[in-house]
Design a protein around this motif. Sequence first.
Motif, PDB file in Angstrom:
ATOM      1  N   PHE A 138       0.854  -1.188   0.000  1.00 33.11           N
ATOM      2  CA  PHE A 138       0.000   0.000   0.000  1.00 33.11           C
ATOM      3  C   PHE A 138       0.890   1.238   0.000  1.00 33.11           C
ATOM      4  N   ALA A 139       0.605   2.178  -0.901  1.00 40.88           N
ATOM      5  CA  ALA A 139       1.365   3.423  -1.000  1.00 40.88           C
ATOM      6  C   ALA A 139       0.461   4.595  -0.634  1.00 40.88           C
ATOM      7  N   SER A 140       0.924   5.421   0.275  1.00 40.12           N
ATOM      8  CA  SER A 140       0.133   6.556   0.747  1.00 40.12           C
ATOM      9  C   SER A 140       0.191   7.707  -0.244  1.00 40.12           C
ATOM     10  N   THR A 141      -0.935   8.004  -0.873  1.00 39.12           N
ATOM     11  CA  THR A 141      -0.998   9.138  -1.789  1.00 39.12           C
ATOM     12  C   THR A 141      -1.079  10.460  -1.023  1.00 39.12           C
ATOM     13  N   VAL A 142      -1.400  10.376   0.271  1.00 34.39           N
ATOM     14  CA  VAL A 142      -1.382  11.557   1.136  1.00 34.39           C
ATOM     15  C   VAL A 142       0.062  11.961   1.422  1.00 34.39           C
ATOM     16  N   TRP A 253      -9.067  -0.938   3.177  1.00 37.47           N
ATOM     17  CA  TRP A 253      -8.143   0.081   2.662  1.00 37.47           C
ATOM     18  C   TRP A 253      -8.899   1.187   1.942  1.00 37.47           C
ATOM     19  N   ASP A 254      -8.307   2.362   1.983  1.00 37.87           N
ATOM     20  CA  ASP A 254      -8.894   3.599   1.484  1.00 37.87           C
ATOM     21  C   ASP A 254      -8.482   3.800   0.030  1.00 37.87           C
ATOM     22  N   ASN A 255      -9.468   3.974  -0.855  1.00 37.63           N
ATOM     23  CA  ASN A 255      -9.156   4.098  -2.274  1.00 37.63           C
ATOM     24  C   ASN A 255      -8.877   5.522  -2.744  1.00 37.63           C
ATOM     25  N   CYS A 256      -9.020   6.485  -1.854  1.00 39.81           N
ATOM     26  CA  CYS A 256      -8.607   7.852  -2.161  1.00 39.81           C
ATOM     27  C   CYS A 256      -7.189   8.088  -1.650  1.00 39.81           C
ATOM     28  N   ALA A 257      -6.907   7.622  -0.443  1.00 41.81           N
ATOM     29  CA  ALA A 257      -5.643   7.910   0.237  1.00 41.81           C
ATOM     30  C   ALA A 257      -4.526   6.937  -0.099  1.00 41.81           C
ATOM     31  N   LEU A 258      -4.837   5.905  -0.893  1.00 42.20           N
ATOM     32  CA  LEU A 258      -3.846   4.864  -1.171  1.00 42.20           C
ATOM     33  C   LEU A 258      -3.892   4.410  -2.621  1.00 42.20           C
ATOM     34  N   GLN A 259      -2.770   3.858  -3.071  1.00 39.93           N
ATOM     35  CA  GLN A 259      -2.729   2.922  -4.173  1.00 39.93           C
ATOM     36  C   GLN A 259      -2.202   1.600  -3.622  1.00 39.93           C
ATOM     37  N   HIS A 260      -2.456   0.503  -4.324  1.00 36.80           N
ATOM     38  CA  HIS A 260      -1.981  -0.782  -3.819  1.00 36.80           C
ATOM     39  C   HIS A 260      -1.613  -1.707  -4.972  1.00 36.80           C
ATOM     40  N   ARG A 261      -0.867  -2.745  -4.621  1.00 42.35           N
ATOM     41  CA  ARG A 261      -0.427  -3.754  -5.600  1.00 42.35           C
ATOM     42  C   ARG A 261      -0.247  -5.076  -4.878  1.00 42.35           C
ATOM     43  N   ALA A 262      -0.684  -6.160  -5.514  1.00 40.95           N
ATOM     44  CA  ALA A 262      -0.531  -7.502  -4.949  1.00 40.95           C
ATOM     45  C   ALA A 262       0.684  -8.192  -5.551  1.00 40.95           C
ATOM     46  N   GLU A 263       1.464  -8.841  -4.700  1.00 46.10           N
ATOM     47  CA  GLU A 263       2.584  -9.646  -5.173  1.00 46.10           C
ATOM     48  C   GLU A 263       2.043 -10.956  -5.763  1.00 46.10           C
ATOM     49  N   SER A 264       2.566 -11.322  -6.910  1.00 46.30           N
ATOM     50  CA  SER A 264       2.158 -12.567  -7.555  1.00 46.30           C
ATOM     51  C   SER A 264       3.349 -13.528  -7.545  1.00 46.30           C
ATOM     52  N   ASP A 265       3.728 -13.955  -6.339  1.00 40.30           N
ATOM     53  CA  ASP A 265       4.945 -14.745  -6.151  1.00 40.30           C
ATOM     54  C   ASP A 265       4.633 -16.169  -5.699  1.00 40.30           C
ATOM     55  N   TYR A 266       3.513 -16.711  -6.129  1.00 41.64           N
ATOM     56  CA  TYR A 266       3.086 -18.041  -5.712  1.00 41.64           C
ATOM     57  C   TYR A 266       2.263 -18.662  -6.839  1.00 41.64           C
ATOM     58  N   GLU A 267       2.099 -19.952  -6.789  1.00 42.70           N
ATOM     59  CA  GLU A 267       1.220 -20.661  -7.711  1.00 42.70           C
ATOM     60  C   GLU A 267       0.793 -21.962  -7.037  1.00 42.70           C
ATOM     61  N   LEU A 268      -0.231 -22.587  -7.583  1.00 41.87           N
ATOM     62  CA  LEU A 268      -0.669 -23.871  -7.047  1.00 41.87           C
ATOM     63  C   LEU A 268       0.495 -24.862  -7.037  1.00 41.87           C
ATOM     64  N   PRO A 269       0.616 -25.674  -6.003  1.00 41.18           N
ATOM     65  CA  PRO A 269      -0.412 -26.005  -5.007  1.00 41.18           C
ATOM     66  C   PRO A 269      -0.571 -25.013  -3.846  1.00 41.18           C
ATOM     67  N   LEU A 270       0.170 -23.892  -3.838  1.00 44.18           N
ATOM     68  CA  LEU A 270      -0.070 -22.885  -2.798  1.00 44.18           C
ATOM     69  C   LEU A 270      -1.400 -22.207  -3.094  1.00 44.18           C
ATOM     70  N   ARG A 271      -2.267 -22.141  -2.112  1.00 42.96           N
ATOM     71  CA  ARG A 271      -3.652 -21.720  -2.321  1.00 42.96           C
ATOM     72  C   ARG A 271      -3.889 -20.317  -1.759  1.00 42.96           C
ATOM     73  N   ARG A 272      -4.590 -19.502  -2.557  1.00 42.05           N
ATOM     74  CA  ARG A 272      -5.001 -18.164  -2.108  1.00 42.05           C
ATOM     75  C   ARG A 272      -6.483 -17.981  -2.428  1.00 42.05           C
ATOM     76  N   HIS A 273      -7.250 -17.656  -1.393  1.00 40.90           N
ATOM     77  CA  HIS A 273      -8.694 -17.509  -1.579  1.00 40.90           C
ATOM     78  C   HIS A 273      -9.178 -16.389  -0.657  1.00 40.90           C
ATOM     79  N   MET A 274      -9.734 -15.336  -1.257  1.00 43.01           N
ATOM     80  CA  MET A 274     -10.143 -14.141  -0.529  1.00 43.01           C
ATOM     81  C   MET A 274     -11.568 -13.747  -0.905  1.00 43.01           C
TER      82      MET A 274
END
Length: 285
Positions: A138-142, A253-274
Amino acid sequence: MKVLEIIPSGDACGAEVRGVDLGEGLKDVVFDEIDAAFNKHSVIVLRNQSITPEQHIDLSDRLGGIVPHTFSEFCHPDYPQIFRISNLIEDGKPLGYEKAGVTWHTDQSYIETPPRCTTMFALEVPEKEGKSFGDTLFASTVAAYNALSDDMKIRLRGLKAVHQFAARKRRLGRESELSEAQKLLNPDVVHPVVRTHPFTGRKCIYVLEGECTGIVGMDDAEALPLIKELSDHIIRPEFIYRHKWRQGDLIIWDNCALQHRAESDYELPLRRHMHRTSVNGTSTF
């Protein structure tokens, strides 16, 4: 009685809220404290939560109500207010959207009234040998705005940028993922280059390279380098909080005060579910 604690991350944004069990419901006074902490720190995490989809939706409604998601094919079949982010496959089909947020962005800036905030609940987190993967930055645009020179702040006054729905996909070479109907439903919109936060009054830089295609009344030869300069400035290390996910994390997270980025450093069989919701915002100014 649990005591509510707000533990700042020590970075330009971010705090952990302790002493709250969302599964037990929130009294108004506790919700107000959480809401105030969110406005102050821009991104908050509540760890070790166990909530139902109904409770997730209820929290989102209290924050402002839910924004329908453009990519409805990845919404929960029983709770369409919830968008699923997942690398899991069920009956040969993706259970959710796997490639969400791999570039710096703010959620749904391409709509006329962008979301106030996003909530995300971690059902499964990719882990291996005690290490978690798939961090979110998360990067603070403020903080980024406050660090601008006075001359740059003057230069940005009154400027408005064009936000385009398809531009980010095009930049990633994935525009074919969008249907013509989705494009027609999401025409270009214009937002201030510097937004005023509707709850705190703080100034926030609101442009991002790849999604902003120009600045109103400015030649592209000047506008595109300015957009890139601001985008690079926002993601300087001193403005960033890195969140390392744990199962049971609920993040807002606040969509005015922040930008964000997800790391894509995994793949199956490592599981991610949100499970994710987007919460109604206000007109930009």
